[in-house]
Design an enzyme around this catalytic site. Structure first.
Site, PDB file in Angstrom:
ATOM      1  N   HIS A   1     -33.664  -3.270  -3.364  1.00 37.96           N
ATOM      2  CA  HIS A   1     -33.324  -2.125  -2.402  1.00 37.96           C
ATOM      3  C   HIS A   1     -33.662  -0.805  -3.021  1.00 37.96           C
ATOM      4  CE1 HIS A   1     -32.834  -4.716   1.239  1.00 37.96           C
ATOM      5  NE2 HIS A   1     -32.668  -5.502   0.335  1.00 37.96           N
TER       6      HIS A   1
ATOM      7  N   ASP B   1     -33.746   7.713  -4.185  1.00 45.95           N
ATOM      8  CA  ASP B   1     -33.603   6.753  -3.324  1.00 45.95           C
ATOM      9  C   ASP B   1     -34.698   5.715  -2.900  1.00 45.95           C
ATOM     10  OD1 ASP B   1     -31.820   5.412  -1.080  1.00 45.95           O
ATOM     11  OD2 ASP B   1     -31.500   7.184  -0.104  1.00 45.95           O
TER      12      ASP B   1
END
Length: 500
Positions: free
Chosen positions: A180, A388
């Site tokens: 992730h 991110d």
């Protein structure tokens, strides 16, 4: 016999029965397990929790991981529960495990390194030993739950070597890993002691998934340059006579569920309460975990710069920053909280008056329905991480908007979501001038342009939701088709074009 009994119990909890193999079960493994919450329950579940609960309901699987609780002596005891049609199995960890594996290697070594913060990365032998020890404990505990036809789906940087440990125990199932977070460039990763061992262990998975092609390409570059392995034209890796599939699978939100939450009475009440409190002022909103990767300090500075450059706006705009604390035992997280409190005080002191403060800084979480109402009340969504993997807040903000009068998404070019949400105002979060100018542009944007941009963004969020992500990864894990990779991002871009 004990293993067979446990397997039968896990099958019963998961809603299957002996001989029922119409669909392979999913065994999802992650650091923490989130027990599904009843509608309206306090606190907001993260994007991973929402995504996996959705997948497990359809694939009658089991979610295994750490309970979040401590035990003075590790026994491997499994606590199995079934809530909201999702079966969970958890273990407790010893204080030393938590300190070395979680607070140590996961969050003081891998997390900062994977977010390009080599200056914050700590290398400690005890951390590495704790990381391997806990991964072995995960392997020992979950092994009896795995049946021959199960698909095993491991999640994130906490458990990179778990697949190799399960292989050593004789697990021959199809196994996949989804990361992730970003994957750092090779020149940064090689600073990690024993980096070759870590990456080689990952090659025991059948499928390795990344959020974007950027992180995928960084991984493939390392595999070629440092391990000398062959990468095929389809981005698969030839390793010890096996074919390891590596692709990008951009994660989405549960669009249908979030849209339903946004239409709820709870969301409307939250919307009305926030709208009333700002008294006609323009509202900017940020929702992030309290983490240095989210660029909150830079965001506050950019907003302060906007107020300084546009003094006439000082009483006409409000920034609501929701930032639930996380990882409070890690020193760098304590420092970011102190830094943000200082910045908030400085900006509010410079631009507030007796009846108004420009920054509302809130250190708590909210249920998803309330967040949806807050998003819908905002004129601007500020999503400006320094780095991110994806960022689902950006997609939630888009999904919550009123199509007739939508807010504007300001999005960091360094968030994985920027590769899909190209009609946001993309900014360099390191440049306070760039973000400040984007705020000005968003506030002045004509309705027609806001509607046009939002329609394209919504098409991507709707069409490439968590179900699409789940299906793409599971299909690859089953060895079917060519889902994911560049195709997923190209399809998302095509959807935006069609929406235009």
């Amino acid at each position: 016999m004990a293993g067979l009994a446990l397997s039968a119990a896990s099958r019963a909890l998961a809603g299957s029965c002996p001989g029922d193999y119409r669909m392979s079960r999913l065994i999802v493994i992650s650091n923490r397990v989130s027990v599904p919450k009843a509608a309206g329950a306090a606190g907001a579940q993260g994007g991973l929790a929402v995504a996996l609960n959705s997948a497990l309901r359809e694939h009658r699987g089991i979610w295994f991981g750490w309970s979040g609780q401590e035990t003075q002596e590790f026994t491997g005891h499994l606590d199995m529960q079934r809530n909201d049609d999702v079966t969970t199995a958890t273990i407790d960890l010893e204080p030393q495990d938590i300190d070395e594996y979680y607070n140590g290697y996961a969050n003081r070594t891998l997390w900062p390194l994977f977010h390009f913060r080599i200056d914050l990365t700590e290398y400690n032998r005890d951390f590495g030993e704790g990381y391997e020890r806990v991964n072995r404990r995960f392997a020992d505990s979950v092994h009896p739950l795995i049946e021959p036809d199960d698909l095993v789906w491991v999640h994130d940087y906490h458990l990179l070597p778990l697949g190799s440990m399960l292989r050593a125990k004789g697990v021959n199932n199809r196994m996949g890993l989804f990361l992730h977070t970003p994957w750092p460039p090779t020149r940064l990763l090689v600073s990690l002691p024993f980096h070759e061992k870590l990456v080689t262990s990952m090659l025991e998975y059948d499928v390795i998934g990344f959020q974007t092609t950027e992180w995928l390409e960084s991984f493939l570059h390392y595999v070629q340059k440092e391990l000398g392995l062959k990468v095929n034209l389809d981005n698969s890796i030839s390793y010890q006579g096996r074919r390891v599939v590596a692709r990008a699978f951009p994660i989405g939100i549960d669009h249908a569920e979030f849209t339903e939450a946004a239409a709820s009475e709870e969301a409307q009440e939250a919307h009305d309460r926030l709208k009333s409190s700002v008294r006609g002022r323009k509202l900017l909103i940020g929702v992030d975990r309290l983490d240095y990767s989210k660029g909150l300090g830079e965001r506050f500075q950019s907003f302060g710069r906007f107020l300084t450059d546009h003094p006439a706006e000082a009483g006409a705009v409000v920034l609501l920053q929701i930032a639930p604390p996380s990882r409070g035992d890690v020193a760098s997280y304590q420092q970011i909280r102190e830094d943000l409190e200082r910045k908030t005080g400085h900006i509010n002191g410079a631009h507030a008056d007796v009846a108004f403060v420009p920054i509302r800084y809130v250190n708590r979480g909210y249920p998803r329905a309330q967040l949806a109402g807050f998003y819908r009340a905002a004129n601007i969504g500020l999503v400006t991480p320094l780095r991110d993997g994806m960022n689902l807040v950006a997609k939630e903000f888009v999904a919550a908007q009123d199509p007739e009068d939508p807010g504007v998404l300001i999005l960091s070019q360094f968030a994985g979501a920027a590769l899909q949400l190209t009609d946001a105002l993309l900014v360099n979060p390191h440049s306070v001038e760039h973000v400040s100018e984007a705020i000005r542009r968003a506030l002045d944007m004509p309705l027609a342009e806001r509607q046009r941009r939002h329609a394209k963004l919504l098409a991507s969020v709707r069409d490439f939701d968590v179900i699409h992500w789940r299906n793409a990864f599971v299909s690859a894990l089953e060895g079917k088709g060519n889902n994911g990779g560049r195709n997923a991002e190209e399809q998302a871009a095509s959807a935006s074009v069609r929406a235009a």
